[in-house]
Design a protein around this motif. Structure first.
Motif, mmCIF file in Angstrom:
data_model
loop_
_atom_site.group_PDB
_atom_site.id
_atom_site.type_symbol
_atom_site.label_atom_id
_atom_site.label_comp_id
_atom_site.label_asym_id
_atom_site.label_seq_id
_atom_site.Cartn_x
_atom_site.Cartn_y
_atom_site.Cartn_z
ATOM 1 N N ALA A 25 8.157 12.322 -2.613
ATOM 2 C CA ALA A 25 7.119 11.304 -2.428
ATOM 3 C C ALA A 25 7.266 10.578 -1.092
ATOM 4 N N LYS A 29 2.370 1.778 -3.422
ATOM 5 C CA LYS A 29 1.388 2.337 -4.362
ATOM 6 C C LYS A 29 1.257 3.845 -4.171
ATOM 7 N N GLN A 30 1.212 4.282 -2.910
ATOM 8 C CA GLN A 30 1.113 5.714 -2.636
ATOM 9 C C GLN A 30 2.338 6.457 -3.174
ATOM 10 N N ILE A 31 3.506 5.873 -2.973
ATOM 11 C CA ILE A 31 4.742 6.489 -3.471
ATOM 12 C C ILE A 31 4.719 6.572 -4.989
ATOM 13 N N GLU A 32 4.320 5.493 -5.648
ATOM 14 C CA GLU A 32 4.273 5.487 -7.113
ATOM 15 C C GLU A 32 3.294 6.530 -7.655
ATOM 16 N N VAL A 33 2.148 6.678 -7.006
ATOM 17 C CA VAL A 33 1.164 7.673 -7.431
ATOM 18 C C VAL A 33 1.750 9.078 -7.297
ATOM 19 N N LEU A 34 2.391 9.351 -6.170
ATOM 20 C CA LEU A 34 2.976 10.677 -5.964
ATOM 21 C C LEU A 34 4.116 10.955 -6.938
ATOM 22 N N ASP A 69 0.822 -1.209 0.000
ATOM 23 C CA ASP A 69 0.000 0.000 0.000
ATOM 24 C C ASP A 69 0.860 1.264 0.000
ATOM 25 N N ILE A 70 1.915 1.249 0.797
ATOM 26 C CA ILE A 70 2.825 2.404 0.851
ATOM 27 C C ILE A 70 3.507 2.594 -0.501
ATOM 28 N N LYS A 95 6.137 12.842 1.724
ATOM 29 C CA LYS A 95 4.681 13.020 1.768
ATOM 30 C C LYS A 95 3.971 11.779 2.319
ATOM 31 N N VAL A 96 4.438 10.610 1.949
ATOM 32 C CA VAL A 96 3.786 9.369 2.398
ATOM 33 C C VAL A 96 4.047 9.124 3.886
#
Length: 114
Positions: A44, A23-28, A20-21, A47-48
């Motif tokens: 990124a 995915k958040q990094i990749e999106v940012l 999950d983390i 921010k995460v």
């Protein structure tokens, strides 16, 4: 770095939380228009994970601190220091090039004498 260090050999993530983390990094990273390549407190990872413990920098080598990692090189004194270092290195390179030319010339002369 986080993503690669939280995967197993088969490419799956070590935990669901790590996935999950990541995915958040990749999106940012995908949303980042500046395409920053260097570390930043607002990248990124920052921010995460939000704010890091005082005196630490996440995902950096041992001994990395906010002061030596995020120092402001846009400050005029820092820029002048970097320009001076660059000028000295360019001068050293020029002197080495000239010395190499002299050595080659002397070597060629020595070969002709023998």
């Amino acid at each position: 770095m986080y993503i690669e260090t939280h995967k197993k050999k088969d490419g799956s993530f070590v935990t669901d939380e790590a996935r999950d983390i990541a995915k958040q990094i990749e999106v940012l990273i995908a949303q980042n228009e500046k395409n920053e390549s260097g570390p930043s407190t607002n990248d990124a990872i920052g921010k995460v994970f939000e704010e890091e413990h005082s005196g630490r920098v996440r995902c950096m080598r041992l001994g990395a601190t906010p002061t030596n990692t995020f120092r402001n090189i846009n400050h005029p004194s820092q820029l002048m220091m970097l320009r001076t270092k660059l000028l000295h290195r360019q001068q050293e390179e020029h002197h080495q090039t000239e010395a190499l030319k002299i050595v080659k010339t002397l070597f060629n002369i020595a070969l002709k004498i023998d």
